[in-house]
Design a protein around this motif. Structure first.
Motif, PDB file in Angstrom:
ATOM      1  N   GLU A 129       0.803  -1.221   0.000  1.00 16.00           N
ATOM      2  CA  GLU A 129       0.000   0.000   0.000  1.00 16.00           C
ATOM      3  C   GLU A 129       0.836   1.270   0.000  1.00 16.00           C
ATOM      4  O   GLU A 129       0.369   2.302  -0.454  1.00 16.00           O
ATOM      5  N   VAL A 130       2.033   1.196   0.548  1.00 11.96           N
ATOM      6  CA  VAL A 130       2.882   2.390   0.626  1.00 11.96           C
ATOM      7  C   VAL A 130       4.149   2.145  -0.185  1.00 11.96           C
ATOM      8  O   VAL A 130       4.513   0.998  -0.442  1.00 11.96           O
ATOM      9  N   PRO A 131       4.835   3.205  -0.582  1.00 11.36           N
ATOM     10  CA  PRO A 131       5.997   3.050  -1.464  1.00 11.36           C
ATOM     11  C   PRO A 131       7.087   2.121  -0.946  1.00 11.36           C
ATOM     12  O   PRO A 131       7.667   1.358  -1.708  1.00 11.36           O
ATOM     13  N   TRP A 132       7.397   2.154   0.340  1.00 12.17           N
ATOM     14  CA  TRP A 132       8.480   1.302   0.827  1.00 12.17           C
ATOM     15  C   TRP A 132       8.081  -0.167   0.820  1.00 12.17           C
ATOM     16  O   TRP A 132       8.939  -1.033   0.690  1.00 12.17           O
ATOM     17  N   GLU A 133       6.782  -0.471   0.934  1.00 14.13           N
ATOM     18  CA  GLU A 133       6.351  -1.862   0.794  1.00 14.13           C
ATOM     19  C   GLU A 133       6.524  -2.325  -0.653  1.00 14.13           C
ATOM     20  O   GLU A 133       6.977  -3.445  -0.904  1.00 14.13           O
ATOM     21  N   TYR A 134       6.167  -1.447  -1.594  1.00 15.63           N
ATOM     22  CA  TYR A 134       6.388  -1.758  -3.009  1.00 15.63           C
ATOM     23  C   TYR A 134       7.874  -2.008  -3.269  1.00 15.63           C
ATOM     24  O   TYR A 134       8.249  -2.958  -3.957  1.00 15.63           O
ATOM     25  N   ALA A 135       8.720  -1.131  -2.732  1.00 15.19           N
ATOM     26  CA  ALA A 135      10.160  -1.252  -2.952  1.00 15.19           C
ATOM     27  C   ALA A 135      10.695  -2.568  -2.370  1.00 15.19           C
ATOM     28  O   ALA A 135      11.507  -3.253  -2.998  1.00 15.19           O
ATOM     29  N   LEU A 136      10.236  -2.910  -1.188  1.00 15.01           N
ATOM     30  CA  LEU A 136      10.674  -4.148  -0.533  1.00 15.01           C
ATOM     31  C   LEU A 136      10.266  -5.374  -1.354  1.00 15.01           C
ATOM     32  O   LEU A 136      11.087  -6.262  -1.613  1.00 15.01           O
ATOM     33  N   ALA A 137       9.020  -5.408  -1.797  1.00  9.92           N
ATOM     34  CA  ALA A 137       8.540  -6.547  -2.574  1.00  9.92           C
ATOM     35  C   ALA A 137       9.217  -6.602  -3.945  1.00  9.92           C
ATOM     36  O   ALA A 137       9.585  -7.677  -4.416  1.00  9.92           O
ATOM     37  N   ARG A 138       9.398  -5.432  -4.578  1.00 10.23           N
ATOM     38  CA  ARG A 138      10.063  -5.413  -5.885  1.00 10.23           C
ATOM     39  C   ARG A 138      11.502  -5.881  -5.788  1.00 10.23           C
ATOM     40  O   ARG A 138      11.998  -6.598  -6.656  1.00 10.23           O
ATOM     41  N   LYS A 139      12.200  -5.482  -4.735  1.00  4.29           N
ATOM     42  CA  LYS A 139      13.590  -5.893  -4.539  1.00  4.29           C
ATOM     43  C   LYS A 139      13.677  -7.413  -4.376  1.00  4.29           C
ATOM     44  O   LYS A 139      14.538  -8.064  -4.973  1.00  4.29           O
ATOM     45  N   GLN A 140      12.786  -7.973  -3.573  1.00  7.11           N
ATOM     46  CA  GLN A 140      12.802  -9.422  -3.379  1.00  7.11           C
ATOM     47  C   GLN A 140      12.452 -10.134  -4.685  1.00  7.11           C
ATOM     48  O   GLN A 140      13.086 -11.134  -5.040  1.00  7.11           O
ATOM     49  N   LEU A 141      11.489  -9.623  -5.418  1.00  5.93           N
ATOM     50  CA  LEU A 141      11.114 -10.222  -6.696  1.00  5.93           C
ATOM     51  C   LEU A 141      12.274 -10.155  -7.693  1.00  5.93           C
ATOM     52  O   LEU A 141      12.539 -11.114  -8.421  1.00  5.93           O
ATOM     53  N   GLN A 142      12.999  -9.045  -7.671  1.00 10.71           N
ATOM     54  CA  GLN A 142      14.166  -8.895  -8.541  1.00 10.71           C
ATOM     55  C   GLN A 142      15.234  -9.932  -8.188  1.00 10.71           C
ATOM     56  O   GLN A 142      15.826 -10.559  -9.075  1.00 10.71           O
ATOM     57  N   GLU A 143      15.496 -10.134  -6.905  1.00  9.02           N
ATOM     58  CA  GLU A 143      16.487 -11.123  -6.471  1.00  9.02           C
ATOM     59  C   GLU A 143      16.060 -12.542  -6.846  1.00  9.02           C
ATOM     60  O   GLU A 143      16.886 -13.350  -7.276  1.00  9.02           O
ATOM     61  N   ILE A 144      14.774 -12.835  -6.696  1.00  5.94           N
ATOM     62  CA  ILE A 144      14.272 -14.164  -7.048  1.00  5.94           C
ATOM     63  C   ILE A 144      14.465 -14.423  -8.532  1.00  5.94           C
ATOM     64  O   ILE A 144      14.967 -15.477  -8.937  1.00  5.94           O
ATOM     65  N   ARG A 145      14.094 -13.448  -9.343  1.00  2.00           N
ATOM     66  CA  ARG A 145      14.214 -13.636 -10.797  1.00  2.00           C
ATOM     67  C   ARG A 145      15.672 -13.711 -11.225  1.00  2.00           C
ATOM     68  O   ARG A 145      16.003 -14.445 -12.157  1.00  2.00           O
ATOM     69  N   SER A 146      16.532 -12.987 -10.551  1.00  2.00           N
ATOM     70  CA  SER A 146      17.959 -13.075 -10.847  1.00  2.00           C
ATOM     71  C   SER A 146      18.484 -14.474 -10.552  1.00  2.00           C
ATOM     72  O   SER A 146      19.249 -15.047 -11.333  1.00  2.00           O
ATOM     73  N   LEU A 147      18.076 -15.036  -9.411  1.00  2.00           N
ATOM     74  CA  LEU A 147      18.490 -16.392  -9.060  1.00  2.00           C
ATOM     75  C   LEU A 147      17.911 -17.424 -10.028  1.00  2.00           C
ATOM     76  O   LEU A 147      18.576 -18.407 -10.365  1.00  2.00           O
ATOM     77  N   MET A 148      16.702 -17.193 -10.483  1.00  2.00           N
ATOM     78  CA  MET A 148      16.099 -18.131 -11.436  1.00  2.00           C
ATOM     79  C   MET A 148      16.867 -18.118 -12.763  1.00  2.00           C
ATOM     80  O   MET A 148      17.062 -19.163 -13.373  1.00  2.00           O
ATOM     81  N   ARG A 149      17.295 -16.929 -13.190  1.00  2.53           N
ATOM     82  CA  ARG A 149      18.066 -16.835 -14.434  1.00  2.53           C
ATOM     83  C   ARG A 149      19.429 -17.494 -14.305  1.00  2.53           C
ATOM     84  O   ARG A 149      19.941 -18.087 -15.238  1.00  2.53           O
ATOM     85  N   SER A 150      20.038 -17.382 -13.121  1.00  5.96           N
ATOM     86  CA  SER A 150      21.368 -17.959 -12.941  1.00  5.96           C
ATOM     87  C   SER A 150      21.316 -19.451 -12.622  1.00  5.96           C
ATOM     88  O   SER A 150      22.352 -20.090 -12.514  1.00  5.96           O
ATOM     89  N   GLY A 151      20.118 -19.994 -12.457  1.00  2.00           N
ATOM     90  CA  GLY A 151      19.977 -21.428 -12.272  1.00  2.00           C
ATOM     91  C   GLY A 151      20.177 -21.915 -10.856  1.00  2.00           C
ATOM     92  O   GLY A 151      20.417 -23.094 -10.649  1.00  2.00           O
TER      93      GLY A 151
END
Length: 182
Positions: A129-151
């Motif tokens: 609901e607030v910007p820092w929650e968006y930032a926190l979730a986006r950062k975690q999603l970015q890390e997850i997708r990075s790990l998925m790409r690297s196998g």
């Protein structure tokens, strides 16, 4: 949101303080989030937090915040199955609770169950609901997708290993017979 735990010694052992609040209980002030660094909390103190949180969850079974804290404490104590159960219950109790969803997704991320972690993090991103929650979730999603790409994810065992195991066994037997009769 709830981020601090204080020990009151009353019948209800845990009191959750709002974020940023400097809350003390008598002369004793506990760390705001004792499970950020596993090496900074003694096992006895962590066991005490877990006992207090379990008692608080029994008194308030519909509190997703308490169940989320309990799941985090279990995870810090390396009790992953109990942590998973507590976080699943927190998400089931209050489906629109951002931190319950985020910590549930984070547990999957740390266990490298990346497909499930991505799904749960996207759900947490929808709850932000607030910007820092968006930032926190986006950062975690970015890390997850990075790990998925690297196998670096746990493989999903959908195929039987019977044929490769039998082939390895047959090769071993043939080689042993070849060495023995040579």
């Amino acid at each position: 949101m709830t981020t601090e735990l204080i020990h009151t010694g009353a019948a209800f052992p845990i009191t959750l303080a709002p974020e940023g609040g400097a809350v003390t209980a008598g002369s004793r002030r506990l760390p705001p989030v004792p499970w950020r660094d596993p090496h900074s909390v003694s096992p006895q103190l962590l066991a005490g937090y877990i006992r207090d949180l379990e008692a608080a969850c029994e008194l308030e079974p519909q509190s997703a915040g308490l169940r989320t804290c309990l799941g985090m404490a279990y995870a810090m104590n390396y009790e992953i199955y109990k942590s998973m159960d507590a976080l699943e219950e927190a998400v089931r109790t209050e489906p629109n609770h951002f931190f319950a969803q985020m910590k549930y997704a984070e547990l999957h991320y740390r266990l490298r169950a990346l497909i499930k972690a991505e799904t749960e993090t996207i759900r947490a991103l929808e709850l932000a609901e607030v910007p820092w929650e968006y930032a926190l979730a986006r950062k975690q999603l970015q890390e997850i997708r990075s790990l998925m790409r690297s196998g670096t994810q746990k493989p999903e065992w959908t195929k039987s290993l019977r044929f490769p195991a039998l082939a390895l066994l047959a090769m071993t037997v043939i080689l042993c017979l070849g060495v023995y009769f040579k």
